[in-house]
Design an enzyme around this catalytic site. Structure first.
Site, mmCIF file in Angstrom:
data_model
loop_
_atom_site.group_PDB
_atom_site.id
_atom_site.type_symbol
_atom_site.label_atom_id
_atom_site.label_comp_id
_atom_site.label_asym_id
_atom_site.label_seq_id
_atom_site.Cartn_x
_atom_site.Cartn_y
_atom_site.Cartn_z
ATOM 1 C CG ASP A 18 -1.811 -1.197 1.340
ATOM 2 O OD1 ASP A 18 -1.402 -2.294 0.916
ATOM 3 O OD2 ASP A 18 -2.927 -1.031 1.861
ATOM 4 C CG HIS A 20 -1.975 4.437 2.292
ATOM 5 N ND1 HIS A 20 -3.293 4.733 2.018
ATOM 6 C CD2 HIS A 20 -1.981 3.217 2.903
ATOM 7 C CE1 HIS A 20 -4.075 3.743 2.453
ATOM 8 N NE2 HIS A 20 -3.308 2.810 2.979
ATOM 9 C CG ASP A 47 -5.678 1.106 0.313
ATOM 10 O OD1 ASP A 47 -6.733 1.205 -0.344
ATOM 11 O OD2 ASP A 47 -5.667 0.764 1.511
ATOM 12 C CG HIS A 74 -7.789 4.115 1.720
ATOM 13 N ND1 HIS A 74 -7.940 5.199 2.552
ATOM 14 C CD2 HIS A 74 -7.514 3.056 2.528
ATOM 15 C CE1 HIS A 74 -7.750 4.828 3.802
ATOM 16 N NE2 HIS A 74 -7.486 3.523 3.815
ATOM 17 C CG HIS A 182 -7.155 -4.085 3.891
ATOM 18 N ND1 HIS A 182 -7.645 -2.805 3.779
ATOM 19 C CD2 HIS A 182 -8.035 -4.755 4.688
ATOM 20 C CE1 HIS A 182 -8.770 -2.706 4.480
ATOM 21 N NE2 HIS A 182 -9.019 -3.877 5.039
#
Length: 221
Positions: A18, A20, A47, A74, A182
Site C-alpha cells: 500500500d 498511500h 490503496d 481507499h 490492507h
C-alpha cells in the site's frame, strides 16, 4: 473484475505494498532496485491514495504503461464520495476524510475526481500474473477460499481481515500464491499461500517492494 498477465519476457516483475501517497518513498525503492520502466512491470495491491500528501501523483501511476494496480478500499472510499450514488453526501465525504482523504482538499476536489475517473478503469479488483511457470494472484485485502470465485465481487476483496485475524493458514485453492495488502504487518507475512505486504509506509516509512520471482521461489518449496 480480474485482469490476467502473461510472463514478462523482457524484464522483471515487482509487487509493492500500500503506497498511500508516499510518492518519494516509492521512487526511492524503485531506484534502489534499478527499476527499468521500459522492461520491468510494477504491480500494486491498491490503496495508492490517502494519508499521504502526494496521493494525486500516486493515483496518476495507474495511467502509466509499466504500472498495474488493483483497487483498494481507499480508492472506493474516494469513489463513493466523488463519483458514486452517494457522491456529495456528508456521510460519504466524512467517511473518506476520516480515513485520510483530506489531501484532496488541497489538491482540489475537481482534480481528484477527474483523476479518479481516469484511473479506476485501469484498477480491476484482482490481477493474476504468470511467474516462473506458476500463477500469482493479487487482491487488495482478502481472497476467496477458491481463487476461481474471484470473478464474483465481494467486499472481502476490499475490506476483509478474517484470515489474518484468525491466523488462518489454509491455502487458497486454484492458485499458487496470492499477494495482499490492507492490513499492516511489521514485516511481510505468509499465511498459507497468502502473502501480506502492507508494512505501513505512511506511518513507518517502510514500503515493501518484492520481485515476483523471488516471492514465487519460496512457494511449494
Amino acid at each position: 473484475m480480474i485482469q490476467r498477465h502473461g510472463p514478462n519476457e523482457r524484464g522483471r516483475d515487482f509487487i509493492v505494498g500500500d503506497i498511500h501517497g508516499q510518492w518519494g518513498l516509492l521512487h526511492d525503492r524503485l531506484n534502489a532496485v534499478g527499476f527499468d520502466r521500459q522492461r520491468d512491470r510494477l504491480f500494486s495491491v491498491g490503496d495508492l491514495i490517502d494519508r499521504g500528501a502526494d496521493s494525486l501523483q500516486c493515483l496518476s501511476l495507474a495511467l502509466e504503461p509499466w504500472f498495474y494496480a488493483v483497487r483498494g478500499n481507499h480508492e472506493m472510499l474516494a469513489y463513493d464520495a466523488l463519483l458514486g450514488e452517494e457522491r456529495g453526501s456528508l456521510k460519504a465525504r466524512d467517511a473518506w476524510m476520516i480515513n485520510g482523504g483530506t489531501w484532496a482538499l488541497e489538491a482540489g476536489l475537481a482534480e481528484a475526481q477527474t483523476m479518479l475517473q481516469q484511473a479506476l478503469p485501469y484498477m480491476p479488483y484482482a490481477r493474476e500474473i504468470a511467474v516462473a511457470g506458476k500463477r500469482l494472484g493479487i487482491v487488495h485485502a482478502e481472497p476467496p477460499a477458491d481463487w476461481r470465485d474471484i470473478v464474483t465481487p465481494s467486499q472481502d476483496q476490499l475490506w476483509g481481515r478474517t484470515r489474518i485475524r484468525r491466523g488462518d493458514e489454509t491455502s487458497v485453492s486454484g492458485i499458487d500464491a496470492v499477494v495482499v495488502g490492507h492490513t499492516i504487518v511489521e514485516r511481510p507475512l505468509w499465511l498459507g499461500n497468502v502473502h501480506y505486504i502492507d508494512t505501513g509506509a505512511f506511518a513507518t516509512g517502510r514500503l515493501t517492494l518484492i520481485e515476483a520471482r523471488t516471492l514465487m521461489s519460496s512457494v511449494g518449496s
